[in-house]
Design an enzyme around this catalytic site. Structure first.
Site, PDB file in Angstrom:
ATOM      1  N   LEU A 558       0.709  -5.300  12.224  1.00  0.00           N
ATOM      2  CA  LEU A 558       0.799  -6.495  11.386  1.00  0.00           C
ATOM      3  C   LEU A 558       0.958  -6.142   9.921  1.00  0.00           C
ATOM      4  O   LEU A 558       1.504  -6.901   9.143  1.00  0.00           O
ATOM      5  CB  LEU A 558      -0.461  -7.349  11.539  1.00  0.00           C
ATOM      6  CG  LEU A 558      -0.676  -8.055  12.863  1.00  0.00           C
ATOM      7  CD1 LEU A 558      -2.005  -8.764  12.864  1.00  0.00           C
ATOM      8  CD2 LEU A 558       0.450  -9.043  13.114  1.00  0.00           C
ATOM      9  N   GLN A 562      -2.696   1.498   1.916  1.00  0.00           N
ATOM     10  CA  GLN A 562      -2.737   2.912   1.618  1.00  0.00           C
ATOM     11  C   GLN A 562      -3.740   3.655   2.495  1.00  0.00           C
ATOM     12  O   GLN A 562      -3.557   4.793   2.863  1.00  0.00           O
ATOM     13  CB  GLN A 562      -3.103   3.087   0.153  1.00  0.00           C
ATOM     14  CG  GLN A 562      -2.858   4.464  -0.357  1.00  0.00           C
ATOM     15  CD  GLN A 562      -1.377   4.699  -0.620  1.00  0.00           C
ATOM     16  OE1 GLN A 562      -0.708   3.855  -1.183  1.00  0.00           O
ATOM     17  NE2 GLN A 562      -0.892   5.847  -0.211  1.00  0.00           N
ATOM     18  N   PHE A 563      -4.804   2.969   2.825  1.00  0.00           N
ATOM     19  CA  PHE A 563      -5.866   3.643   3.553  1.00  0.00           C
ATOM     20  C   PHE A 563      -5.931   3.264   5.025  1.00  0.00           C
ATOM     21  O   PHE A 563      -6.718   3.808   5.769  1.00  0.00           O
ATOM     22  CB  PHE A 563      -7.219   3.276   2.952  1.00  0.00           C
ATOM     23  CG  PHE A 563      -7.695   4.259   1.949  1.00  0.00           C
ATOM     24  CD1 PHE A 563      -7.491   5.620   2.142  1.00  0.00           C
ATOM     25  CD2 PHE A 563      -8.374   3.840   0.821  1.00  0.00           C
ATOM     26  CE1 PHE A 563      -7.934   6.529   1.218  1.00  0.00           C
ATOM     27  CE2 PHE A 563      -8.817   4.760  -0.105  1.00  0.00           C
ATOM     28  CZ  PHE A 563      -8.604   6.098   0.087  1.00  0.00           C
ATOM     29  N   ASP A 701      -6.212 -15.812  -2.659  1.00  0.00           N
ATOM     30  CA  ASP A 701      -4.845 -15.766  -2.135  1.00  0.00           C
ATOM     31  C   ASP A 701      -4.678 -16.782  -1.017  1.00  0.00           C
ATOM     32  O   ASP A 701      -4.161 -16.479   0.051  1.00  0.00           O
ATOM     33  CB  ASP A 701      -4.512 -14.347  -1.650  1.00  0.00           C
ATOM     34  CG  ASP A 701      -3.017 -14.172  -1.401  1.00  0.00           C
ATOM     35  OD1 ASP A 701      -2.232 -15.046  -1.813  1.00  0.00           O
ATOM     36  OD2 ASP A 701      -2.640 -13.162  -0.789  1.00  0.00           O
TER      37      ASP A 701
END
Ligand SMILES: *[C@@H]1O[C@H](CO)[C@@H](O)[C@H](O)[C@H]1NC(C)=O
Ligand SMILES: *[C@@H]1O[C@H](CO)[C@@H](O)[C@H](O)[C@H]1NC(C)=O
Ligand SMILES: *[C@@H]1O[C@H](CO)[C@@H](O)[C@H](O)[C@H]1NC(C)=O
Length: 845
Positions: A558, A562-563, A701
């Protein structure tokens, strides 16, 4: 999901390793002291001066001393660009931005430089002409004698000496006032020498893996020497090396790469020279790993050290675990075992036919702490730590404001200001953004001083402020009359008066958090959590259980950060695993779909701590309209958290597939959704938000892309947006780096970096609008990103020039009225989620 903006911010600041992952050279933008006075007169010199009163030392941005600027003696040397104003910064700096101004002299001056070039030097001997990423040297300067023009340096400069060289056509004299913006270069790397990057031909496409911004000597046999370039420009390459962050450049731009065919020893050797002997802890190499195209990270690195004339015999050797599964580009960290050196020579061994690097950073332990006898060393450490922390926070807040102000400045107000009388500039408005101490009270004491021992941990962390008193943003703001008024008064009168603008209501600022969130560290994110709530929530033990990993079956990716990554999986036996009171969105005997957020195995300790915190917070959120954390896998790596997923995917995609009930739908046989379905869904979003706001969570968001749809139009608020390419168009990149969902953001979030429940309410209004347009268009689709930001300025000024989203075709008046109330300028005039929910329940037609 990350519910923990502040924690992230906090950890990010505390744990430099996290910050590696963020491309925030846009954060390193402090005035280096021309206007602030930190650069002394003796460090400012010039090729010539027109008179004593226009000497080099008067070339300070925003100063009116002497005759108001530095002006060279152009009559002596008719050749253009021979004249220069030189600044010695005394140590190496990472310079990302320059500002210039002409000679205003209280209205008498009219000289300015329309164009100029920049030269720089690290040692005062070898000078390099700056070029932008497309090779152009000339920078456009001023258009009048008083406005400051700021120019980004892309690529940034690493230098101690900088020269501004005005270009003239001799029809007018030039004078300049200047400022440099950046931060100290703490890596200490002075140059690297490497073989020239090569050309790859892949399926007929030419991929140029040369070091496009190298500023040293380049010879075909000697390779690259004495310079810095792409490996230190603060830009990490993308997973796919044929693409770039940078606009309009050739394929392969971000990487320097080599093929094993040209290296019989099977390794590439790079020599790094530093400013002094340092105690090295780690080296981080950002490598591509696109193994389907024969590119891999290095198989082994062998590093030699030199602190005097000879190389020490024993190298440090490191072999990373090869990853044949995940083709993402990544940082590979090499432990350098506290070796002392002023030069390091590393041999990177090929693991496949190609090896490509985009950044290399070095971390070294701080020199012995300097404290006077009697001082308590631990205090000293804490103190500096806090200062750094505070500095960073202040800085990030300022920077966000600054970036936005700069954008606005350029695009909206420039014209206006030109017209506006100079009187305005002369008015000593004393507005300044006062950053209140609440902003910094989130330090969680048991997180002690991880950050303090290390001088610098990455390219992006060169970002230590020079002091808490940089004032560029407020100075810019000062020139905008509107900003000098307080929020309530602004727009009601044209007269500026000195009032403090800024965060005054004691509402914490979350601007800093953006930068942290933007890269979606563990995949996705973003509820921000005031510290108090956070303590409340995470005080108890984990309220969620371990789920057997082998019962998860991967279906689809999905998103990724970065991690970590977010996968869609089927979870076998999940129904039995959960409490009886929890009902799944599936029919019996159907597999349960879940979203699994995974931390990469190579993620560092801080990312892990963070991840665990996130689990703690999420496990406390229990509401029918908020996605639930179902289980975790924390007994072994990789760490996972399992959240609900719903069969109909996200609301945006769901609505896009549907048509409103009516003629068109009938004609084209499309699936339909009725007005009451839309209303029902909107009410659930309001309900979920009511719950979040009751806990003082700020989502930051909210949008249809972050709501999931289940059976019978049930809605759960989630947060996958940031990490999905599908929606990248919904986010705006500032300076090509930070990404913000500007079309959903309240004006105060964009302009002041304030994220509160009231700004969530604004976003709810936009989400409501999306819902009733069935997501057939993006909000303000007719406006460009820049125009959206301009419009934000209009909301701020409130002179009835702001554009509101129009009333959607199938939206009844009361609902549109509700939307408009969400977009009230003053936050306290917007309804609460409680009220919104009530209104929606009440206006079901
Ligand atoms: C790198 O390659 C590109 C594409 O051929 C070329 O335009 C550019 O000048 C090269 N840069 C350097 C520094 O060699
Ligand atoms: C280098 O730094 C480490 C950790 O700060 C310290 O333990 C070590 O003694 C230092 N080495 C030297 C040679 O100073
Ligand atoms: C380069 O690497 C490829 C892939 O590992 C290998 O097949 C090839 O033999 C190597 N070439 C040389 C010259 O080592």
């Amino acid at each position: 999901m990350t519910f923990s903006v502040l924690i992230f911010t906090y950890l990010y600041l505390r744990s430099p390793s996290l910050s590696n992952l963020m491309q925030i050279s846009c954060v390193c933008r402090y005035p280096l002291g021309m206007s602030g006075g930190q650069i002394e007169d003796k460090d400012i010199s010039a090729s010539s001066q027109w008179s004593e009163s226009t000497a080099a030392r008067y070339g300070r941005l925003d100063f009116e001393d002497g005759d108001g600027a530095w002006c060279p003696d152009m009559s002596v040397e008719p050749e253009s660009t021979k004249e220069f104003l030189q600044i010695d910064l005394r140590s190496l700096h990472f310079i990302t931005l320059v500002g210039t101004q002409g000679r205003h002299a209280g209205g008498f001056g009219k000289e300015f430089a329309q164009m100029y070039q920049i030269k720089y030097s690290r040692n005062g001997r070898r000078w390099v002409s700056w070029r932008n990423r497309h090779g152009r040297q000339v920078i456009e300067g001023n258009k009048n004698a008083y406005d400051t023009v700021l120019k980004d340096l892309e690529p940034p400069i690493i230098a101690r000496f900088v020269r501004f060289m005005p270009i003239t056509d001799h029809s007018m004299n030039v004078c300049m006032r200047v400022e440099l913006y950046g931060c100290e270069w703490l890596d200490g790397l002075v140059s690297y020498s490497a073989p020239i990057g090569q050309l790859m031909v892949h399926r007929g496409q030419h991929i140029y893996l040369n070091d496009s911004v190298y500023d040293g000597e380049v010879g075909y046999s000697s390779g690259m020497t004495e310079g810095l370039g792409q490996l230190t420009d603060g830009v990490c390459g993308l997973d796919d090396f044929t693409h770039s962050h940078v606009y309009n450049v050739w394929p392969g731009y971000d990487y320097v790469g080599w093929t094993n065919e040209s290296f019989p020893g099977n390794y590439v050797e790079i020599l790094f020279e530093f400013d002094r002997i340092r105690n090295f802890t780690t080296m981080k190499v950002h490598c591509n790993n696109m193994f389907p195209k024969k590119v891999k990270t290095f198989r082994q690195a062998t590093c030699f050290f030199r602190s005097s004339s000879d190389w020490e015999p024993t190298p440090v050797t490191f072999s990373p675990v090869m990853d044949d599964v995940n083709p993402s580009a990544r940082f590979v960290t090499v432990a350098l075992n506290n070796r002392m050196a002023s030069s390091i020579k590393c041999q990177y061994f090929f693991a496949d036919a190609w090896m490509m690097f985009s950044e290399i950073t070095f971390q070294s332990a701080k020199y012995l702490l300097r404290f006077s006898p009697g001082d308590d060393p631990t205090h000293k450490v804490d103190d500096s730590n806090t200062r750094i922390l505070i500095g960073c926070l202040v800085a990030i807040i300022f920077i966000l404001v600054a970036i936005i102000v700069i954008i606005l400045w350029r695009q909206v107000w420039q014209k206006m200001l030109e017209k506006a009388s100079r009187r305005m500039l002369d008015d000593e408005l004393t507005a300044s953004l006062s950053i209140q101490s609440e902003t910094f009270t989130y330090n969680n004491n048991n997180q002690s001083s991880a950050g303090s021992e290390q001088e610098s941990n990455s390219t992006y962390e060169r970002i230590f402020p020079l002091g808490p008193d940089y004032q560029e943003p407020s100075r810019l703001i000062r020139k905008l009359p509107e900003f000098s008024l307080s929020m309530e008064e602004a727009g009601t009168s044209g007269v500026s008066k000195p009032v403090q603008a800024g965060p005054q209501e004691g509402v914490p600022h979350y601007a800093e958090a953006d930068i942290v969130n933007l890269q979606g560290v563990t995949g996705s994110n973003t509820y921000s959590v005031p510290a108090i709530t956070m303590d409340l929530l995470s005080g108890k033990d984990l309220a969620v259980e371990e789920f057997p990993r082998k019962q998860l079956t991967f279906k689809e990716k999905l998103g990724e950060g970065q991690f970590g990554e977010v996968h869609l999986c089927e979870a076998e036996g999940m129904q039995e695993f959960m409490d009886k009171d929890f009902s799944f969105d599936v029919s019996n005997n159907q597999p349960v779909l879940v979203a699994v957020k995974m931390l990469r195995e190579d993620a560092n300790k801080n990312a892990r701590t963070d991840f665990l915190k996130e689990i703690k917070i999420m496990s406390r959120l229990k509401d029918p309209n908020i996605v639930r954390l179902l289980g975790v896998c924390v007994c072994s790596d990789p760490l996972c958290m399992i959240t609900e997923y719903m069969e109909n995917g996200d609301l945006n995609q769901f609505l896009s597939r549907h048509e409103p009930e009516g003629q068109i739908a009938l004609a084209c046989n499309a699936p339909t959704v009725s007005y009451s379905n839309l209303h029902h869904m909107a009410t659930q979003i309001a309900s979920g938000m009511k719950y979040l706001s009751s806990l003082n969570f700020v989502h930051r968001d909210l949008a249809t892309r972050n709501c999931l749809v289940g059976k019978d139009y049930t809605i759960k608020i989630a947060d996958f947006g940031m990490s999905r390419n599908l929606y990248s168009g919904d986010y705006y990149r500032i300076q090509g780096r930070a990404v913000l969902p500007i079309r959903w953001m309240a004006w105060e979030s964009i302009l002041l970096g304030k994220f509160t429940t009231a700004s969530d309410v604004w976003a709810f209004g936009v989400t409501l609008w999306e819902t009733f347009t069935l997501c057939k268009e993006q909000p303000y689709s007719q406006l460009s990103d820049e125009q959206v930001i301009e419009n934000t300025g209009e909301f701020f000024r409130d002179q009835q020039r702001q554009i509101y989203l129009p009333q959607p075709a199938c939206c009844p008046d009361p609902i549109y009225k509700l939307m408009l109330s969400c977009w009230q300028r003053n936050t306290n005039e917007r309804p609460s989620f409680q009220e919104i929910h009530q209104t929606l329940l009440g206006c079901l037609v």
